[in-house]
Design a protein around this motif. Structure first.
Motif, PDB file in Angstrom:
ATOM      1  N   VAL A  91       0.825  -1.210   0.000  1.00 61.58           N
ATOM      2  CA  VAL A  91       0.000   0.000   0.000  1.00 61.58           C
ATOM      3  C   VAL A  91       0.859   1.261   0.000  1.00 61.58           C
ATOM      4  O   VAL A  91       0.510   2.262  -0.637  1.00 61.58           O
ATOM      5  CB  VAL A  91      -0.986   0.003   1.191  1.00 61.58           C
ATOM      6  CG1 VAL A  91      -0.297   0.273   2.522  1.00 61.58           C
ATOM      7  CG2 VAL A  91      -2.097   1.028   0.960  1.00 61.58           C
ATOM      8  N   HIS A  92       2.008   1.222   0.665  1.00 60.89           N
ATOM      9  CA  HIS A  92       2.842   2.423   0.711  1.00 60.89           C
ATOM     10  C   HIS A  92       3.550   2.674  -0.614  1.00 60.89           C
ATOM     11  O   HIS A  92       3.620   3.816  -1.079  1.00 60.89           O
ATOM     12  CB  HIS A  92       3.853   2.315   1.854  1.00 60.89           C
ATOM     13  CG  HIS A  92       3.222   2.437   3.206  1.00 60.89           C
ATOM     14  ND1 HIS A  92       3.751   1.854   4.338  1.00 60.89           N
ATOM     15  CD2 HIS A  92       2.093   3.076   3.602  1.00 60.89           C
ATOM     16  CE1 HIS A  92       2.983   2.140   5.370  1.00 60.89           C
ATOM     17  NE2 HIS A  92       1.966   2.873   4.951  1.00 60.89           N
ATOM     18  N   SER A 100       2.517   1.643  -3.603  1.00 66.25           N
ATOM     19  CA  SER A 100       1.516   1.998  -4.607  1.00 66.25           C
ATOM     20  C   SER A 100       0.944   3.394  -4.380  1.00 66.25           C
ATOM     21  O   SER A 100       0.549   4.070  -5.337  1.00 66.25           O
ATOM     22  CB  SER A 100       0.387   0.966  -4.611  1.00 66.25           C
ATOM     23  OG  SER A 100      -0.251   0.889  -3.355  1.00 66.25           O
ATOM     24  N   THR A 101       0.919   3.854  -3.144  1.00 64.46           N
ATOM     25  CA  THR A 101       0.482   5.226  -2.872  1.00 64.46           C
ATOM     26  C   THR A 101       1.508   6.224  -3.380  1.00 64.46           C
ATOM     27  O   THR A 101       1.167   7.231  -4.015  1.00 64.46           O
ATOM     28  CB  THR A 101       0.251   5.427  -1.366  1.00 64.46           C
ATOM     29  OG1 THR A 101      -0.787   4.554  -0.919  1.00 64.46           O
ATOM     30  CG2 THR A 101      -0.155   6.869  -1.066  1.00 64.46           C
ATOM     31  N   GLU A 102       2.771   5.939  -3.128  1.00 68.82           N
ATOM     32  CA  GLU A 102       3.821   6.860  -3.549  1.00 68.82           C
ATOM     33  C   GLU A 102       3.882   6.971  -5.072  1.00 68.82           C
ATOM     34  O   GLU A 102       4.129   8.052  -5.619  1.00 68.82           O
ATOM     35  CB  GLU A 102       5.173   6.389  -2.997  1.00 68.82           C
ATOM     36  CG  GLU A 102       6.298   7.381  -3.154  1.00 68.82           C
ATOM     37  CD  GLU A 102       6.142   8.609  -2.264  1.00 68.82           C
ATOM     38  OE1 GLU A 102       6.814   9.630  -2.539  1.00 68.82           O
ATOM     39  OE2 GLU A 102       5.359   8.556  -1.303  1.00 68.82           O
ATOM     40  N   VAL A 149      -2.494   3.720  -6.643  1.00 66.13           N
ATOM     41  CA  VAL A 149      -3.775   3.590  -5.947  1.00 66.13           C
ATOM     42  C   VAL A 149      -4.830   4.498  -6.564  1.00 66.13           C
ATOM     43  O   VAL A 149      -6.031   4.314  -6.325  1.00 66.13           O
ATOM     44  CB  VAL A 149      -3.630   3.923  -4.445  1.00 66.13           C
ATOM     45  CG1 VAL A 149      -2.743   2.918  -3.740  1.00 66.13           C
ATOM     46  CG2 VAL A 149      -3.119   5.340  -4.235  1.00 66.13           C
ATOM     47  N   SER A 196      -5.269   0.005  -2.841  1.00 63.74           N
ATOM     48  CA  SER A 196      -5.546   0.863  -1.689  1.00 63.74           C
ATOM     49  C   SER A 196      -6.106   0.069  -0.516  1.00 63.74           C
ATOM     50  O   SER A 196      -5.888   0.418   0.643  1.00 63.74           O
ATOM     51  CB  SER A 196      -6.527   1.971  -2.080  1.00 63.74           C
ATOM     52  OG  SER A 196      -7.815   1.447  -2.359  1.00 63.74           O
ATOM     53  N   ARG A 204      -8.666   7.061  -1.067  1.00 66.19           N
ATOM     54  CA  ARG A 204      -7.546   6.138  -1.227  1.00 66.19           C
ATOM     55  C   ARG A 204      -6.267   6.647  -0.578  1.00 66.19           C
ATOM     56  O   ARG A 204      -5.170   6.205  -0.909  1.00 66.19           O
ATOM     57  CB  ARG A 204      -7.310   5.870  -2.718  1.00 66.19           C
ATOM     58  CG  ARG A 204      -8.497   5.147  -3.362  1.00 66.19           C
ATOM     59  CD  ARG A 204      -8.220   4.800  -4.808  1.00 66.19           C
ATOM     60  NE  ARG A 204      -9.346   4.054  -5.380  1.00 66.19           N
ATOM     61  CZ  ARG A 204      -9.367   3.579  -6.610  1.00 66.19           C
ATOM     62  NH1 ARG A 204      -8.331   3.771  -7.412  1.00 66.19           N
ATOM     63  NH2 ARG A 204     -10.422   2.927  -7.052  1.00 66.19           N
ATOM     64  N   PHE A 205      -6.424   7.568   0.363  1.00 67.15           N
ATOM     65  CA  PHE A 205      -5.287   8.065   1.109  1.00 67.15           C
ATOM     66  C   PHE A 205      -5.643   8.068   2.580  1.00 67.15           C
ATOM     67  O   PHE A 205      -6.744   7.676   2.977  1.00 67.15           O
ATOM     68  CB  PHE A 205      -4.899   9.480   0.653  1.00 67.15           C
ATOM     69  CG  PHE A 205      -4.381   9.541  -0.747  1.00 67.15           C
ATOM     70  CD1 PHE A 205      -3.103   9.134  -1.054  1.00 67.15           C
ATOM     71  CD2 PHE A 205      -5.195   9.983  -1.774  1.00 67.15           C
ATOM     72  CE1 PHE A 205      -2.634   9.171  -2.347  1.00 67.15           C
ATOM     73  CE2 PHE A 205      -4.738  10.041  -3.070  1.00 67.15           C
ATOM     74  CZ  PHE A 205      -3.445   9.625  -3.365  1.00 67.15           C
TER      75      PHE A 205
END
Length: 448
Positions: A51-52, A54-56, A60, A71, A300-301
């Motif tokens: 998740v981290h 893909s967020t960066e 996501v 997410s 999604r954050f």
């Protein structure tokens, strides 16, 4: 290939013992190393990394199923919380059911401090030296970070849930808050359980008390939004208590089953049914996972949304954690020897496949270093993206995840061997590894 283990023989007849001959073989494992729960912890640490990263990279935000699924791996957090509830509350649940004194609180707290902080301080100091900037010389900032009290700063100078490189540590702060307050929660539950004259009555009271604790986690959402929004409260313990409570409830059921009279009481039947049905439980967990992937559970954050979205998110977190962890927490001790291979029929009888999956060599490798993987991932991720010159929400998840996973795993391995294990061994010089409330491995007929 090693020979398939056979059932031990009944010493009086020479025939193989069955579960009917030895009811203890069907009761939940309540002592020793619980490898299936270790495997779930390994799974959770890998989900957090996904998740981290893909967020960066912004993956996501991809419209459709892929972005939503990526997410939703944030549900690793309630897995960690539920596991803590199962494993840490167990000795208190045992004492409440038996009407005896619980564990020694100073010894418990000392073990928790030495388990959490030495490795965390190494990572936190690294992140502060690299990215604290003008606050690098601030004593207050260092104290906030090193004590994990930064989520209680209502006017932070950083963006997101934590200082740069330490954004995931808000959940560790919640864990530490739970560690500190668990003896108090346990004492209140113990006093409430004392009103029951029998083991069954005390067990019902404990489950009822934990249901109230779960309900209070929903009520804790109200001051987060009224009279005005307070987003920082999203990273505090009260709203997360339901996720710990489901794990605590599973520890109560597992200990209660050992004390229930009769070979086929309702608690024992419930534990056996859940332990034998991991597929059904994980299908329900998958439904909660898909709900988390939708806008109904928020963005999604790391954003609280509004009161109703947070309530749905809380339901999703609690439901996912409960149905993922329950079949493992209530499973009986596995037979001696390696778990059955997934290609064999034995693995698909009675839910044995869950133990086989969670004891796979990949899970066995990551389980002991899962804490280090959790700690180092943002430091490695940001250094990698600085090295490759990537801006926020750019790049490819699939190209970043491999080098970040490799380096994070290496650092986690080193931290485990040179920080975590030495700290744990050193701490044992000052406290007994057992302590009050510890129960030996059950032998003979199941207690009543």
């Amino acid at each position: 290939m090693a020979p398939t283990p056979t059932a031990p023989e009944d010493p009086t007849s020479g025939s193989p013992r069955t579960d009917a001959d030895d009811p203890a073989r069907t009761l939940p494992q309540v002592s020793g190393r619980h490898h299936t729960l270790d495997g779930i912890r390994a799974l959770a640490c890998l989900m957090v990394l996904i998740v981290h990263v893909s967020t960066e990279t912004g993956d996501v935000l991809t419209p459709g199923i892929l972005g939503g699924v990526l997410s939703a791996t944030v549900l690793a957090v309630p897995l960690f919380f539920a596991l803590s509830g199962v494993l840490l509350y167990r000795p208190w649940a045992r004492a409440a059911l038996d009407g005896t004194r619980g564990p020694n609180v100073p010894s418990y707290l000392w073990r928790r401090v030495m388990r959490v902080f030495p490795a965390y301080w190494v990572v936190a100091a690294t992140a502060l030296v690299l990215w604290a900037g003008e606050y690098r010389g601030s004593v207050v900032h260092w104290i906030e970070v090193l004590t994990l009290s930064f989520p209680f700063n209502t006017s932070p100078h950083w963006a997101g849930p934590g200082p740069y490189g330490l954004g995931q540590m808000w959940s560790l702060s919640v864990e530490v808050s739970f560690y500190l307050t668990l003896p108090l929660f346990a004492a209140v539950l113990h006093l409430w359980a004392r009103g029951g004259a029998t083991v069954n009555a005390r067990g019902r009271r404990l489950i009822g008390g934990l249901a109230v604790m779960t309900a209070l986690s929903f009520l804790a959402l109200i001051p987060q939004y009224f009279p005005e929004p307070s987003e920082h409260m999203h990273a505090w313990l009260p709203r997360c208590m339901g996720m710990f409570a489901v794990g605590m409830g599973l520890s109560v059921l597992s200990e209660w089953a050992w004390r229930e009279s009769g070979p086929d009481g309702p608690v024992r039947r419930l534990c056996r049914t859940i332990a034998a049905s991991p597929g059904l439980c994980w299908l329900v967990a998958a439904a909660f996972f898909l709900l988390e992937a939708t806008p109904a559970a928020g963005g999604r954050f790391f954003e609280p949304g509004n009161l109703w979205i947070s309530a749905v998110e809380n339901i999703t977190n609690i439901g996912f954690a409960l149905f993922m962890v329950a079949p493992a927490a209530l499973a009986p001790r596995p037979k001696d020897g390696p778990p059955p291979a997934l290609r064999t029929a034995e693995a698909w009888r009675g839910g044995a496949w869950l133990g086989s999956v969670m004891r796979h060599r990949v899970m066995v490798f990551f389980a002991p270093i899962s804490y280090g993987v959790f700690l180092w991932q943002f430091v490695v991720l940001y250094l990698w993206r600085d090295f490759t010159g990537q801006e926020i929400f750019t790049g490819s998840f699939w190209l970043d995840i491999i080098p970040v996973l490799i380096v994070t795993t290496l650092l986690a391995k080193l931290t485990f061997h040179f920080v975590e294990e030495p700290s744990r061994q050193w701490s044992r010089r000052f406290v007994s590894p057992g302590g009050r409330g510890r129960r030996p491995t059950p032998t003979g007929p199941p207690p009543r």
